[in-house]
Design an enzyme around this catalytic site. Structure first.
Site, PDB file in Angstrom:
ATOM      1  N   HIS A 269     -13.425  -1.224  10.219  1.00 32.59           N
ATOM      2  CA  HIS A 269     -14.117   0.014  10.574  1.00 32.59           C
ATOM      3  C   HIS A 269     -15.391  -0.047  11.066  1.00 32.59           C
ATOM      4  O   HIS A 269     -15.547  -0.682  12.337  1.00 32.59           O
ATOM      5  CB  HIS A 269     -14.117   0.719   8.903  1.00 32.59           C
ATOM      6  CG  HIS A 269     -14.381   2.215   9.100  1.00 32.59           C
ATOM      7  ND1 HIS A 269     -14.357   3.142  10.137  1.00 32.59           N
ATOM      8  CD2 HIS A 269     -14.493   2.989   7.967  1.00 32.59           C
ATOM      9  CE1 HIS A 269     -14.516   4.194   9.720  1.00 32.59           C
ATOM     10  NE2 HIS A 269     -14.802   4.224   8.426  1.00 32.59           N
ATOM     11  N   HIS A 308      -6.985   1.585  17.966  1.00 34.32           N
ATOM     12  CA  HIS A 308      -7.328   2.677  17.188  1.00 34.32           C
ATOM     13  C   HIS A 308      -6.405   3.104  16.433  1.00 34.32           C
ATOM     14  O   HIS A 308      -5.173   3.220  17.127  1.00 34.32           O
ATOM     15  CB  HIS A 308      -8.135   3.449  17.953  1.00 34.32           C
ATOM     16  CG  HIS A 308      -9.472   4.465  17.250  1.00 34.32           C
ATOM     17  ND1 HIS A 308      -8.791   5.682  16.384  1.00 34.32           N
ATOM     18  CD2 HIS A 308     -10.492   4.292  16.715  1.00 34.32           C
ATOM     19  CE1 HIS A 308      -9.792   6.003  15.810  1.00 34.32           C
ATOM     20  NE2 HIS A 308     -11.104   5.357  15.856  1.00 34.32           N
ATOM     21  N   ASP A 364     -16.562   0.679  19.267  1.00 36.27           N
ATOM     22  CA  ASP A 364     -17.281  -0.398  18.979  1.00 36.27           C
ATOM     23  C   ASP A 364     -17.533  -1.569  19.905  1.00 36.27           C
ATOM     24  O   ASP A 364     -18.227  -2.404  19.955  1.00 36.27           O
ATOM     25  CB  ASP A 364     -16.912  -0.905  17.722  1.00 36.27           C
ATOM     26  CG  ASP A 364     -17.102  -0.155  16.274  1.00 36.27           C
ATOM     27  OD1 ASP A 364     -18.154   0.607  16.343  1.00 36.27           O
ATOM     28  OD2 ASP A 364     -16.437  -0.145  15.173  1.00 36.27           O
TER      29      ASP A 364
HETATM   30  N1  CMC Z   1      -5.999  -6.918  18.744  1.00 32.34           N
HETATM   31  C1  CMC Z   1      -4.927  -7.510  18.273  1.00 32.34           C
HETATM   32  N2  CMC Z   1      -3.740  -6.951  17.997  1.00 32.34           N
HETATM   33  C2  CMC Z   1      -3.982  -5.597  17.643  1.00 32.34           C
HETATM   34  C3  CMC Z   1      -5.203  -5.031  17.400  1.00 32.34           C
HETATM   35  C4  CMC Z   1      -6.449  -5.701  18.017  1.00 32.34           C
HETATM   36  N3  CMC Z   1      -7.774  -5.462  18.119  1.00 32.34           N
HETATM   37  N4  CMC Z   1      -5.191  -3.871  17.036  1.00 32.34           N
HETATM   38  C5  CMC Z   1      -3.882  -3.492  16.664  1.00 32.34           C
HETATM   39  N5  CMC Z   1      -3.206  -4.758  17.078  1.00 32.34           N
HETATM   40  C6  CMC Z   1      -1.708  -5.015  17.114  1.00 32.34           C
HETATM   41  C7  CMC Z   1      -1.211  -5.173  15.584  1.00 32.34           C
HETATM   42  O1  CMC Z   1      -1.241  -6.625  15.322  1.00 32.34           O
HETATM   43  C8  CMC Z   1       0.247  -4.700  15.777  1.00 32.34           C
HETATM   44  O2  CMC Z   1       1.010  -5.414  16.520  1.00 32.34           O
HETATM   45  P1  CMC Z   1       2.636  -5.606  16.034  1.00 32.34           P
HETATM   46  O3  CMC Z   1       3.285  -4.373  16.165  1.00 32.34           O
HETATM   47  O4  CMC Z   1       3.118  -6.813  16.678  1.00 32.34           O
HETATM   48  O5  CMC Z   1       2.727  -6.208  14.812  1.00 32.34           O
HETATM   49  C9  CMC Z   1      -0.027  -3.340  16.554  1.00 32.34           C
HETATM   50  O6  CMC Z   1      -1.134  -3.710  17.449  1.00 32.34           O
HETATM   51  C10 CMC Z   1      -0.469  -2.157  15.896  1.00 32.34           C
HETATM   52  O7  CMC Z   1      -1.478  -2.430  14.884  1.00 32.34           O
HETATM   53  P2  CMC Z   1      -1.708  -1.639  13.603  1.00 32.34           P
HETATM   54  O8  CMC Z   1      -2.541  -2.571  12.649  1.00 32.34           O
HETATM   55  O9  CMC Z   1      -0.465  -1.030  13.104  1.00 32.34           O
HETATM   56  O10 CMC Z   1      -2.490  -0.416  14.289  1.00 32.34           O
HETATM   57  P3  CMC Z   1      -3.449   0.402  13.165  1.00 32.34           P
HETATM   58  O11 CMC Z   1      -3.536   1.975  13.924  1.00 32.34           O
HETATM   59  O12 CMC Z   1      -3.031   0.559  11.920  1.00 32.34           O
HETATM   60  O13 CMC Z   1      -4.964  -0.080  13.246  1.00 32.34           O
HETATM   61  C11 CMC Z   1      -7.223  -0.726  13.799  1.00 32.34           C
HETATM   62  C12 CMC Z   1      -6.212   0.464  13.975  1.00 32.34           C
HETATM   63  C13 CMC Z   1      -8.348  -0.114  14.397  1.00 32.34           C
HETATM   64  C14 CMC Z   1      -7.466  -1.153  12.430  1.00 32.34           C
HETATM   65  C15 CMC Z   1      -6.832  -1.978  14.546  1.00 32.34           C
HETATM   66  O14 CMC Z   1      -6.217  -1.645  15.911  1.00 32.34           O
HETATM   67  C16 CMC Z   1      -7.818  -3.212  14.530  1.00 32.34           C
HETATM   68  O15 CMC Z   1      -7.764  -3.852  13.368  1.00 32.34           O
HETATM   69  N6  CMC Z   1      -8.633  -3.181  15.614  1.00 32.34           N
HETATM   70  C17 CMC Z   1      -9.764  -4.102  15.286  1.00 32.34           C
HETATM   71  C18 CMC Z   1     -10.853  -3.603  14.689  1.00 32.34           C
HETATM   72  C19 CMC Z   1     -11.871  -2.467  15.272  1.00 32.34           C
HETATM   73  O16 CMC Z   1     -12.216  -2.584  16.538  1.00 32.34           O
HETATM   74  N7  CMC Z   1     -11.945  -1.421  14.516  1.00 32.34           N
HETATM   75  C20 CMC Z   1     -12.995  -0.392  14.954  1.00 32.34           C
HETATM   76  C21 CMC Z   1     -12.105   0.865  15.017  1.00 32.34           C
HETATM   77  S1  CMC Z   1     -12.993   2.282  15.941  1.00 32.34           S
HETATM   78  C22 CMC Z   1     -14.335   2.592  14.916  1.00 32.34           C
HETATM   79  C23 CMC Z   1     -14.050   3.167  13.661  1.00 32.34           C
HETATM   80  O17 CMC Z   1     -13.874   4.205  13.685  1.00 32.34           O
HETATM   81  O18 CMC Z   1     -13.768   2.574  12.492  1.00 32.34           O
END
Ligand code: CMC
Length: 430
Positions: A269, A308, A364
């Site tokens: 986050h 995201h 971010d």
């Molecule tokens: N790098 C590599 N792979 C990723 C990433 C990433 N940053 N984010 C998602 N994926 C992949 C994930 O492994 C999955 O792949 P597969 O379908 O093969 O298993 C797919 O994309 C979908 O991921 P998810 O975890 O189901 O997506 P989500 O919507 O639950 O997660 C997130 C959203 C923000 C937690 C995630 O994208 C992430 O961990 N990003 C990195 C951390 C980050 O930058 N966070 C800041 C968010 S913006 C500020 C805020 O509002 O907090």
């Protein structure tokens, strides 16, 4: 074509049919309870870990269309607000629903300015932390500690009491944050300067040394206003959900805000901007980017600052931040880490792994690079997110408390543990 706004469900276990109303593209979770096997059955529930497809509230504050990359506060597009407003003007809008006129804005600025000081004992609380305490932990603890100074804040159903705590929290968040930073640097605390704007004063409390009067650089002050506007609210994210969940027990707003800030601290986050800088430093040179991307694709770790839950096209905040980065660098000098970030973005956006998963730079990805150029240590990045988000948390908290649909947050579970069994005395346990 049928036109009624209803959903017909057939329960194949019993053959019974149910017609549920559809309102705003949703059905009520409680409407499923009538779907039962027999009179003793509890009724159907929804299993939705992480609320991926559950609306927990109706809200009038922030609108996001993740597919189109739209973000609006109270109907106003984020780019227009970022371009034309100061942070406190947007804070007023988020809290009150309308932009202030000149007189309302002047009064609001005055009210906030009158609450920027913190009780001297908070300084002593900070002094009790270890020399290397993370400033976000210090901020979370000191926000929680404020509830001990304002016991009347418990009266959360009195609108006047609520308004006073809101002003206090918005006014004191930068002071607590700056003090946490000064403590971590071993510097004397700088008191607020009420001649300055909200962001100008924050820069003063952070960076004033021995000069009699600190003059914030107008470009940096403006950049901070924009960054604060972009972070002010983001509807039902993890931190806001924590604010609402904890606030639903009718606890005082300092305790609830501390909980929201704690949720924000996590690396998935608001802690992500800190991780982005660590990533860019680890990569160290553009030539190392392809190998790093391969490791991300192999699932070793995530590319921080990418992806995201809601934005699946682009994050409009990231685009605005990218633009102001250039202005900041005219004052601070070029931050070489930006070259690595730009190249990392370019390579990732052409890669099938990121394209197919709709992973784009989020807010971010670039904010940390600007904060670093301004002279902030990485540990301060989540704190820089928490200061402006305080207004979003508080607006959502008021909405919660005044919404007759809401009650104490209490999800259900699917129990899959042991069935009933008799206690085993110690001597008989293997
Ligand atoms: N790098 C590599 N792979 C990723 C990433 C990433 N940053 N984010 C998602 N994926 C992949 C994930 O492994 C999955 O792949 P597969 O379908 O093969 O298993 C797919 O994309 C979908 O991921 P998810 O975890 O189901 O997506 P989500 O919507 O639950 O997660 C997130 C959203 C923000 C937690 C995630 O994208 C992430 O961990 N990003 C990195 C951390 C980050 O930058 N966070 C800041 C968010 S913006 C500020 C805020 O509002 O907090």
């Amino acid at each position: 074509m049928p036109t009624q706004e209803t959903l017909t469900i057939t329960d194949n276990r019993t053959g019974r049919q149910y017609e549920l109303p559809i309102e705003h593209g949703t059905i009520r979770g409680m409407a499923l309870r009538q779907i039962k096997l027999d009179a003793d059955d509890f009724g159907l529930m929804v299993y939705d870990p992480a609320f991926k497809n559950t609306a927990s509230t109706k809200s009038y504050i922030t609108y996001i269309d993740g597919d189109k990359g739209i973000l609006e506060y109270r109907g106003y597009p984020i780019d227009q607000l970022a371009e034309q407003c100061e942070y406190l003007e947007v804070a007023y809008l988020i809290l009150n629903g309308e932009l202030p006129n000149a007189e309302q804005l002047a009064n609001w600025q005055d009210e906030i300015t009158n609450h920027t000081l913190i009780h001297e004992n908070i300084k002593r609380l900070m002094d009790g932390f270890r020399y290397d305490a993370h400033p976000m932990s210090v901020l979370i603890s000191s926000i929680a500690a404020l509830s001990t100074f304002y016991p009347e804040a418990k009266d959360v159903h009195d609108p006047e009491v609520r308004d006073l705590q809101i002003r206090r929290l918005i006014a004191k968040a930068p002071t607590l944050a700056a003090f946490a930073y000064r403590f971590s640097m071993g510097l004397p605390y700088t008191y607020p300067d009420n001649d300055l704007t909200y962001t100008g004063n924050f820069l003063n409390m952070m960076f004033k040394m021995v000069e009699p009067k600190y003059e914030p650089d107008p470009i940096l002050r403006r950049a901070l206003d924009v960054l604060f506007i972009l972070h002010a609210d983001h509807e039902q994210n993890c931190g806001t959900n924590a604010m609402r969940s904890v606030g639903s027990s009718s606890v005082d707003p300092y305790s609830a805000t501390a909980a929201a800030a704690a949720a924000l601290y996590g690396p998935l986050h608001g802690g992500a901007n800190e991780q982005v800088l660590r990533t860019l430093n680890t990569i160290g040179h553009v030539k190392n980017i392809p190998a790093y991307i391969e490791r991300v694709k192999a699932g070793e770790f995530r590319l921080m600052g990418f992806g995201h839950r809601v934005y699946k096209n682009y994050d409009p905040r990231a685009q605005i931040i990218k633009r102001i980065a250039d202005q900041v660098f005219t004052v601070t000098g070029h931050n070489p880490i930006l070259d690595i970030a730009l190249e990392l973005e370019r390579i990732a956006l052409q890669d099938e792994y990121f394209i197919s998963r709709k992973l784009y730079p989020n807010v971010d990805f670039y904010s940390g690079i600007i904060y670093q150029a301004m002279g902030l240590p990485t540990s301060m990045f989540p704190v820089m997110f928490a200061i402006p988000r305080t207004v979003g948390w508080l607006a959502q908290w008021v909405e919660l408390l005044t919404d007759s649909d809401q009650a104490i947050a209490r999800p259900r579970q699917i129990y899959l543990g042991h069935g009933r069994r008799d206690f085993v005395p110690m001597a008989e346990r293997s």
